[in-house]
Design an enzyme around this catalytic site. Structure first.
Site, PDB file in Angstrom:
ATOM      1  N   SER A 137       3.045   3.926  -7.410  1.00 21.01           N
ATOM      2  CA  SER A 137       2.775   2.566  -7.870  1.00 21.01           C
ATOM      3  C   SER A 137       3.530   1.596  -6.971  1.00 21.01           C
ATOM      4  O   SER A 137       4.650   1.894  -6.535  1.00 21.01           O
ATOM      5  CB  SER A 137       3.266   2.397  -9.314  1.00 21.01           C
ATOM      6  OG  SER A 137       3.360   1.018  -9.643  1.00 21.01           O
ATOM      7  N   LEU A 188       0.827  -1.215   0.000  1.00 23.48           N
ATOM      8  CA  LEU A 188       0.000   0.000   0.000  1.00 23.48           C
ATOM      9  C   LEU A 188       0.856   1.257   0.000  1.00 23.48           C
ATOM     10  O   LEU A 188       1.885   1.326   0.675  1.00 23.48           O
ATOM     11  CB  LEU A 188      -0.928  -0.009   1.224  1.00 23.48           C
ATOM     12  CG  LEU A 188      -1.879  -1.211   1.313  1.00 23.48           C
ATOM     13  CD1 LEU A 188      -2.768  -1.087   2.544  1.00 23.48           C
ATOM     14  CD2 LEU A 188      -2.721  -1.361   0.052  1.00 23.48           C
ATOM     15  N   ASP A 231      -4.830   3.152 -13.148  1.00 28.19           N
ATOM     16  CA  ASP A 231      -5.247   1.980 -13.925  1.00 28.19           C
ATOM     17  C   ASP A 231      -6.559   2.324 -14.632  1.00 28.19           C
ATOM     18  O   ASP A 231      -7.595   1.693 -14.388  1.00 28.19           O
ATOM     19  CB  ASP A 231      -5.416   0.773 -13.003  1.00 28.19           C
ATOM     20  CG  ASP A 231      -4.104   0.394 -12.343  1.00 28.19           C
ATOM     21  OD1 ASP A 231      -3.160   0.056 -13.056  1.00 28.19           O
ATOM     22  OD2 ASP A 231      -4.014   0.478 -11.099  1.00 28.19           O
ATOM     23  N   ARG A 244       4.902  -0.885  -7.944  1.00 24.65           N
ATOM     24  CA  ARG A 244       6.062  -1.372  -8.709  1.00 24.65           C
ATOM     25  C   ARG A 244       7.230  -0.375  -8.711  1.00 24.65           C
ATOM     26  O   ARG A 244       8.311  -0.721  -9.172  1.00 24.65           O
ATOM     27  CB  ARG A 244       5.649  -1.709 -10.148  1.00 24.65           C
ATOM     28  CG  ARG A 244       4.744  -2.951 -10.209  1.00 24.65           C
ATOM     29  CD  ARG A 244       4.490  -3.419 -11.626  1.00 24.65           C
ATOM     30  NE  ARG A 244       3.903  -4.746 -11.655  1.00 24.65           N
ATOM     31  CZ  ARG A 244       2.600  -4.989 -11.777  1.00 24.65           C
ATOM     32  NH1 ARG A 244       1.723  -4.001 -11.874  1.00 24.65           N
ATOM     33  NH2 ARG A 244       2.148  -6.236 -11.793  1.00 24.65           N
ATOM     34  N   GLY A 260      -8.127   3.509  -8.589  1.00 25.77           N
ATOM     35  CA  GLY A 260      -7.326   4.661  -8.995  1.00 25.77           C
ATOM     36  C   GLY A 260      -7.335   4.867 -10.502  1.00 25.77           C
ATOM     37  O   GLY A 260      -7.324   3.903 -11.276  1.00 25.77           O
ATOM     38  N   VAL A 306      -2.415   9.787  -7.873  1.00 26.03           N
ATOM     39  CA  VAL A 306      -1.593  10.440  -6.848  1.00 26.03           C
ATOM     40  C   VAL A 306      -0.138  10.325  -7.305  1.00 26.03           C
ATOM     41  O   VAL A 306       0.306   9.259  -7.734  1.00 26.03           O
ATOM     42  CB  VAL A 306      -1.775   9.762  -5.478  1.00 26.03           C
ATOM     43  CG1 VAL A 306      -0.907  10.433  -4.423  1.00 26.03           C
ATOM     44  CG2 VAL A 306      -3.248   9.801  -5.063  1.00 26.03           C
ATOM     45  N   HIS A 331      -3.244   4.263  -2.628  1.00 21.93           N
ATOM     46  CA  HIS A 331      -4.272   3.437  -1.968  1.00 21.93           C
ATOM     47  C   HIS A 331      -4.927   4.204  -0.816  1.00 21.93           C
ATOM     48  O   HIS A 331      -6.127   4.121  -0.601  1.00 21.93           O
ATOM     49  CB  HIS A 331      -3.650   2.149  -1.391  1.00 21.93           C
ATOM     50  CG  HIS A 331      -3.051   1.246  -2.423  1.00 21.93           C
ATOM     51  ND1 HIS A 331      -1.697   1.036  -2.532  1.00 21.93           N
ATOM     52  CD2 HIS A 331      -3.623   0.483  -3.387  1.00 21.93           C
ATOM     53  CE1 HIS A 331      -1.459   0.185  -3.509  1.00 21.93           C
ATOM     54  NE2 HIS A 331      -2.599  -0.167  -4.058  1.00 21.93           N
ATOM     55  N   GLN A 375      -4.268 -12.706 -12.581  1.00 19.53           N
ATOM     56  CA  GLN A 375      -4.100 -11.533 -13.458  1.00 19.53           C
ATOM     57  C   GLN A 375      -2.653 -11.333 -13.886  1.00 19.53           C
ATOM     58  O   GLN A 375      -2.339 -10.349 -14.554  1.00 19.53           O
ATOM     59  CB  GLN A 375      -4.680 -10.281 -12.801  1.00 19.53           C
ATOM     60  CG  GLN A 375      -3.909  -9.758 -11.594  1.00 19.53           C
ATOM     61  CD  GLN A 375      -4.662  -8.631 -10.898  1.00 19.53           C
ATOM     62  OE1 GLN A 375      -5.684  -8.848 -10.251  1.00 19.53           O
ATOM     63  NE2 GLN A 375      -4.176  -7.409 -11.042  1.00 19.53           N
TER      64      GLN A 375
HETATM   65  O1  PAF Z   1      -5.569  -2.641  -9.077  1.00 24.00           O
HETATM   66  C1  PAF Z   1      -5.242  -3.649  -8.417  1.00 24.00           C
HETATM   67  O2  PAF Z   1      -4.489  -3.577  -7.442  1.00 24.00           O
HETATM   68  C2  PAF Z   1      -5.775  -5.017  -8.816  1.00 24.00           C
HETATM   69  O3  PAF Z   1      -5.875  -5.129 -10.191  1.00 24.00           O
HETATM   70  C3  PAF Z   1      -7.126  -5.349  -8.139  1.00 24.00           C
HETATM   71  C4  PAF Z   1      -8.213  -4.393  -8.586  1.00 24.00           C
HETATM   72  C5  PAF Z   1      -6.972  -5.279  -6.632  1.00 24.00           C
HETATM   73  C6  PAF Z   1      -7.557  -6.769  -8.529  1.00 24.00           C
HETATM   74  O4  PAF Z   1      -6.641  -7.717  -8.104  1.00 24.00           O
END
Ligand code: PAF
Length: 288
Positions: free
Chosen positions: A186, A34, A151, A188, A148, A177, A38, A62
């Site tokens: 991010s 986080l 994305d 990442r 957010g 943000v 977030h 994903q």
């Molecule tokens: O944006 C994210 O962190 C992820 O894609 C989510 C929405 C939590 C789904 O795993």
């Protein structure tokens, strides 16, 4: 401390009790690690909902086979602390087998808006996102779920999904943000070394360049795209995955900026792929 819930049955019970007490539920789905982005979602949720649930679940479905699922930052203690400081009521932290039991085998696929941008570079990504978010929404059953703008395609996909499947949840998009130097927050960003992080500032710079062109009245989306590409390519560490402009929120092809448009970029710095975006209007930029 927020209440930590690991199992689906208990999560449903906690939400049912809150509903019985007449409370509204705000939901912030996350994969942990986080950051301030977030926390902004949590603050927005707290403004308009009585109870705020954050889910922390690194969703394996994903991530593609060669992506960073194993390396994805796992920072449970810090995350819980951040949720406590932000006044989160419930943290839903299911084990992977709770979400995907052995005989599990149902997918949610959203068409049209998933075959471009990140969907092109990450072919199974949005199927995994749509599936896990459907499951999470069905478990938490919130009034509103917060995501957010960083994305932005994910928000488009999820808004279409809840509309197409008549799901009674409102998807709320919250602006990007950024760090003080403009880098979008991010999970990442921790992968970047200092040279790559410095190079990555070109993302925001290129979006600002597009903003300038819009403000000066440039209506041709192709010219704006070319200017963004030139700006990013001026940094040798930056390797472009895509720079695209589509109408927003439909993500249809456009030539002229006569409606809201999403300028979205994905660029690699070393092995780290970062995304960023802004929403453009003719002579005007809003958001991002
Ligand atoms: O944006 C994210 O962190 C992820 O894609 C989510 C929405 C939590 C789904 O795993």
């Amino acid at each position: 401390m927020p209440k930590v819930v690991e199992c689906i049955t208990e999560m449903r019970k906690v939400v049912a009790e809150a509903r019985l007490a007449g409370k509204t539920i705000g939901f912030v789905p996350t994969m942990g690690a986080l950051h301030e982005g977030h926390m902004t979602l949590v603050r927005e949720a707290k403004k308009v909902c009585d109870v705020v649930v954050v889910s922390i679940f690194i969703n394996p479905t994903q991530f593609g086979p060669n992506e960073d699922f194993d390396a994805y930052p796992r920072t449970w203690a810090e995350d819980l602390n951040a949720c406590r400081s932000a006044g989160v009521d419930v943290v839903f932290h299911p084990h992977v087998h709770e979400m995907y039991p052995d005989n599990w085998g149902t997918w949610v696929t959203v068409e049209d808006v998933t075959d471009k941008l990140c969907g092109k570079s990450r072919p199974i990504h949005f199927r995994g996102v749509a599936t896990v978010v459907t499951k999470l929404l069905n478990i938490v059953q919130p009034d509103k779920a917060f995501f957010g703008q960083k994305d932005a395609q994910q928000v488009v996909v999820l808004k279409k999904m809840v509309r197409d499947l008549n799901m009674p949840y409102e998807i709320v998009m919250v602006p990007i943000v950024r760090d003080v130097d403009g880098l979008a927050k991010s999970s990442r960003n921790v992968y970047l070394n200092s040279e790559q992080r410095q190079a990555a500032l070109v993302l925001y710079k290129s979006l600002c360049k597009a903003q300038e062109l819009c403000r000066s009245g440039e209506p041709d989306s192709r010219k704006i795209r070319e200017a963004v590409i030139a700006c990013i390519e001026s940094v040798s560490l930056a390797k472009i995955d895509y720079v695209e402009i589509y109408s927003f929120p439909d993500l249809a092809d456009i030539d002229t900026l006569d409606q809201d448009a999403l300028l979205a970029v994905a660029v690699k710095f070393g092995t780290t792929r970062l995304i960023d975006n802004t929403i453009l209007k003719s002579n005007h930029i809003c958001g991002g």
